[in-house]
Design an enzyme around this catalytic site. Sequence first.
Site, short mmCIF file in Angstrom:
data_model
loop_
_atom_site.label_atom_id
_atom_site.label_comp_id
_atom_site.label_asym_id
_atom_site.label_seq_id
_atom_site.Cartn_x
_atom_site.Cartn_y
_atom_site.Cartn_z
N TYR A 106 -2.25 -59.30 -23.48
CA TYR A 106 -1.89 -58.24 -22.22
C TYR A 106 -0.81 -58.96 -21.38
O TYR A 106 0.21 -58.19 -21.10
CB TYR A 106 -3.11 -58.27 -21.32
CG TYR A 106 -4.39 -57.45 -22.20
CD1 TYR A 106 -4.62 -56.30 -22.32
CD2 TYR A 106 -5.40 -58.62 -22.30
CE1 TYR A 106 -5.40 -55.69 -22.87
CE2 TYR A 106 -6.57 -57.96 -23.17
CZ TYR A 106 -6.55 -56.64 -23.44
OH TYR A 106 -7.71 -56.12 -23.92
N ASN A 129 -6.01 -45.76 -23.74
CA ASN A 129 -5.21 -45.31 -24.74
C ASN A 129 -6.17 -44.25 -25.44
O ASN A 129 -7.18 -44.47 -25.73
CB ASN A 129 -5.05 -46.39 -25.90
CG ASN A 129 -4.56 -45.90 -27.05
OD1 ASN A 129 -4.23 -44.97 -27.34
ND2 ASN A 129 -4.85 -46.73 -28.27
N CYS A 137 -4.36 -50.40 -29.96
CA CYS A 137 -4.79 -51.11 -28.81
C CYS A 137 -5.62 -52.14 -29.48
O CYS A 137 -6.01 -53.31 -28.64
CB CYS A 137 -5.45 -50.26 -27.91
SG CYS A 137 -7.00 -49.25 -28.49
N HIS A 138 -6.23 -52.24 -30.48
CA HIS A 138 -7.32 -53.23 -31.06
C HIS A 138 -6.44 -54.53 -31.18
O HIS A 138 -6.92 -55.56 -31.62
CB HIS A 138 -8.06 -52.77 -32.40
CG HIS A 138 -6.79 -52.29 -33.37
ND1 HIS A 138 -6.38 -51.35 -33.53
CD2 HIS A 138 -6.68 -53.04 -34.60
CE1 HIS A 138 -5.61 -51.19 -34.67
NE2 HIS A 138 -5.66 -52.36 -35.22
N GLU A 164 -6.67 -55.62 -41.50
CA GLU A 164 -5.16 -55.74 -41.40
C GLU A 164 -4.62 -56.89 -41.90
O GLU A 164 -3.62 -56.92 -42.71
CB GLU A 164 -4.72 -55.41 -39.96
CG GLU A 164 -4.83 -53.78 -39.44
CD GLU A 164 -4.34 -53.60 -38.08
OE1 GLU A 164 -3.77 -54.37 -37.34
OE2 GLU A 164 -4.59 -52.39 -37.50
#
Length: 182
Positions: A106, A129, A137-138, A164
Amino acid sequence: MTLCRRQIETPLGPMLALASDQGLCALEFIGPTRAVRLEARLRRWFPAHEIVDEMTPTLARTREWLSAYFEGAAADAPPLDLRGAAFERRVWTALRQIPSGATSSYGAIAATLGAPGAARAVGAANGANPVSLIVPCHRVIGSSGTLVGYGGGLDRKKWLLDHEARAFGVRGAGFGRQGSMF
């Protein structure tokens, strides 16, 4: 205004997708907490709307994007209709710059936006979001490298980051380490 709705099955549970004439305006994991927040956002940003169950090209493209994502392949995102405050939209644009397999914090995003003291505001915008996964956002973690805050739940967030890392490779970072993007 009419918003078209479809439920899309994913390996992590069903997601609700909503599309306006301009593009995808919501993509959320289905759950009571997120439903309340989504309803409030729709009232604010899409006043006088009705929701109909209808497949549109945007929703079909969203389903294709999700399928490719969960298979570990790249695909073009559907058009988006992201409505929010100016700062929220700036944060959502920054989130889309975090590559698959990388993370940011952040505070790092706040600094990139020229507001180094606005980490909490970035967190609030991240939580607002409306288009999960496509606006990733993850990929935002705590400055210490810990998993914090995710509307879909921390178990899903960990699964997505691990997915990912496996599917898209770790590009300069990975779960538990901040990416080089910010």
